[in-house]
Each structure stands twice: as C-alpha cells, then as structure tokens.
Design a protein around this motif. Structure first.
Motif, PDB file in Angstrom:
ATOM      1  N   LYS A  93      27.716  86.776 -30.117  1.00 34.85           N
ATOM      2  CA  LYS A  93      28.197  87.917 -31.349  1.00 34.85           C
ATOM      3  C   LYS A  93      27.280  87.522 -32.284  1.00 34.85           C
ATOM      4  O   LYS A  93      26.981  86.329 -32.683  1.00 34.85           O
ATOM      5  N   THR A  94      26.053  88.155 -32.307  1.00 29.52           N
ATOM      6  CA  THR A  94      25.207  87.947 -32.755  1.00 29.52           C
ATOM      7  C   THR A  94      24.475  88.739 -33.495  1.00 29.52           C
ATOM      8  O   THR A  94      24.991  90.597 -33.507  1.00 29.52           O
ATOM      9  N   HIS A  95      23.676  89.119 -34.293  1.00 28.48           N
ATOM     10  CA  HIS A  95      22.980  89.986 -34.885  1.00 28.48           C
ATOM     11  C   HIS A  95      21.791  90.430 -34.562  1.00 28.48           C
ATOM     12  O   HIS A  95      21.992  91.643 -34.298  1.00 28.48           O
ATOM     13  N   VAL A  96      21.223  89.654 -34.091  1.00 29.32           N
ATOM     14  CA  VAL A  96      20.333  90.152 -33.699  1.00 29.32           C
ATOM     15  C   VAL A  96      19.978  89.705 -31.653  1.00 29.32           C
ATOM     16  O   VAL A  96      19.521  87.831 -31.802  1.00 29.32           O
ATOM     17  N   LEU A  97      19.104  89.776 -31.536  1.00 27.57           N
ATOM     18  CA  LEU A  97      19.278  89.423 -29.908  1.00 27.57           C
ATOM     19  C   LEU A  97      17.540  89.672 -29.428  1.00 27.57           C
ATOM     20  O   LEU A  97      17.220  90.426 -29.573  1.00 27.57           O
ATOM     21  N   VAL A  98      16.961  88.264 -28.739  1.00 28.31           N
ATOM     22  CA  VAL A  98      15.804  87.675 -28.654  1.00 28.31           C
ATOM     23  C   VAL A  98      15.745  87.749 -27.263  1.00 28.31           C
ATOM     24  O   VAL A  98      15.705  86.835 -26.376  1.00 28.31           O
ATOM     25  N   ALA A  99      14.873  88.726 -25.973  1.00 23.40           N
ATOM     26  CA  ALA A  99      14.103  88.475 -25.223  1.00 23.40           C
ATOM     27  C   ALA A  99      12.810  87.921 -25.182  1.00 23.40           C
ATOM     28  O   ALA A  99      11.979  88.646 -26.124  1.00 23.40           O
ATOM     29  N   ALA A 100      12.224  87.450 -23.354  1.00 23.80           N
ATOM     30  CA  ALA A 100      11.076  87.198 -23.474  1.00 23.80           C
ATOM     31  C   ALA A 100      10.668  87.577 -22.091  1.00 23.80           C
ATOM     32  O   ALA A 100      11.364  88.033 -21.686  1.00 23.80           O
ATOM     33  N   VAL A 101       9.689  88.081 -22.222  1.00 22.91           N
ATOM     34  CA  VAL A 101       8.803  88.785 -20.990  1.00 22.91           C
ATOM     35  C   VAL A 101       7.697  88.241 -20.535  1.00 22.91           C
ATOM     36  O   VAL A 101       6.533  88.099 -21.706  1.00 22.91           O
ATOM     37  N   PHE A 102       6.511  88.623 -19.524  1.00 18.10           N
ATOM     38  CA  PHE A 102       5.641  87.858 -19.139  1.00 18.10           C
ATOM     39  C   PHE A 102       4.690  89.931 -19.451  1.00 18.10           C
ATOM     40  O   PHE A 102       5.325  90.520 -19.019  1.00 18.10           O
TER      41      PHE A 102
END
Length: 156
Positions: A14-23
């Motif tokens: 449960k969060t305000h922002v979801l951060v994901a990383a991609v190559f």
C-alpha cells in the motif's frame, strides 16, 4: 522515515507511488506488464514517446484510481551488461528525490530485484537502500526560514 526491504509483489504494497526499473531491452516483467495491460498500455506508450534507452531516463504514469497506488514511475537502467551497484544507487536516489519533491509520502520499488547476473541480491538491495537514504538527505539544521516548505518522505 521508515525504510524496509521485503520480498513481495509490486501489487501487494500500500503506497502512493510504485517505482519500477527496466533495461534498454524494455522488457517490463510480469507484474509491470499486468499493470500496463490494466492501464491500456499507458506505460508502454509513454516509454515509446521519448528516448528511453539512456540510463536514468524516467517516465511517470497515473493509474487513475485503478490500483491502490496513484502513480507509476519507470526508470531506465540502460544496458544490462553495464549495470552495476553505482547505477542502482544513483537510480534509487534520483527516484527518491522525485517522489519526495512531488509531495508523495510513500513509495515501493522492485529495483533490487532487477535481474543482473553479476550482482547478488544482497548487494543490489543494499545499493538501492543506500541510494534512497543518500538521495533524500537534506541538511536543514541551520535553516530558519521556509521550514514549512521542507518536504519529507514517510516510507520507502
């Protein structure tokens, strides 16, 4: 600020922002592909709108209330062969600053789960945590004016 590391699904927190990383291969991963599909491929469209193969390129997409989080931030890590702990540290620091400066209070990330064969999970997790802490550091001890303008992040 509370900082914790967990082995959990991106959709569980449960969060305000979801951060994901991609190559630079732009493979989103199973969970991010699911989110992208639910958002009518908004993430993929945003990535294709600008050059996203350079390290530390960022796109942000609103979820429009379709998920428990408000925003998704995707950061490019460049070429997988060039990935190192310093890149993860810089990427997590940059994203932490953006989240804080946008006045969101919490965020979750899966950056430490990026599949880099030559880096182990413990080192990746430590690098991401260090980057978040270093990126959010503010020296405010002697600040006397505009104290109400200082933004803080509650949890990462």
């Amino acid at each position: 600020m509370k900082l914790s590391a967990q082995k959990a699904s991106l959709l569980q927190g449960k969060t305000h922002v979801l951060v994901a990383a991609v190559f630079d291969d732009l493979i989103l991963g199973q969970e991010l592909e699911h989110i992208d599909k639910e958002l009518n491929h908004a993430i993929t469209k945003r990535i294709k709108m600008k050059p996203f193969t350079e390290p530390l390129s960022i796109v942000s997409v609103s979820t429009n209330g379709k998920f428990e989080f408000d925003q998704i931030v995707v950061i490019s890590l460049g070429k997988k062969a060039d990935a190192n702990l310093e890149l993860l540290r810089n990427a997590s620091a940059l994203v932490a600053k953006i989240v804080r400066d946008s006045d969101w209070k919490t965020f979750s990330t899966n950056m430490h789960f990026t599949h880099v064969d030559h880096l182990n999970i413990f080192d990746r997790t430590q690098a991401v945590a260090e980057g978040i802490l270093l990126g959010l550091y503010q020296f405010n001890v002697f600040k006397t004016m505009d104290l109400q303008k200082i933004r803080k992040l509650n949890e990462a």
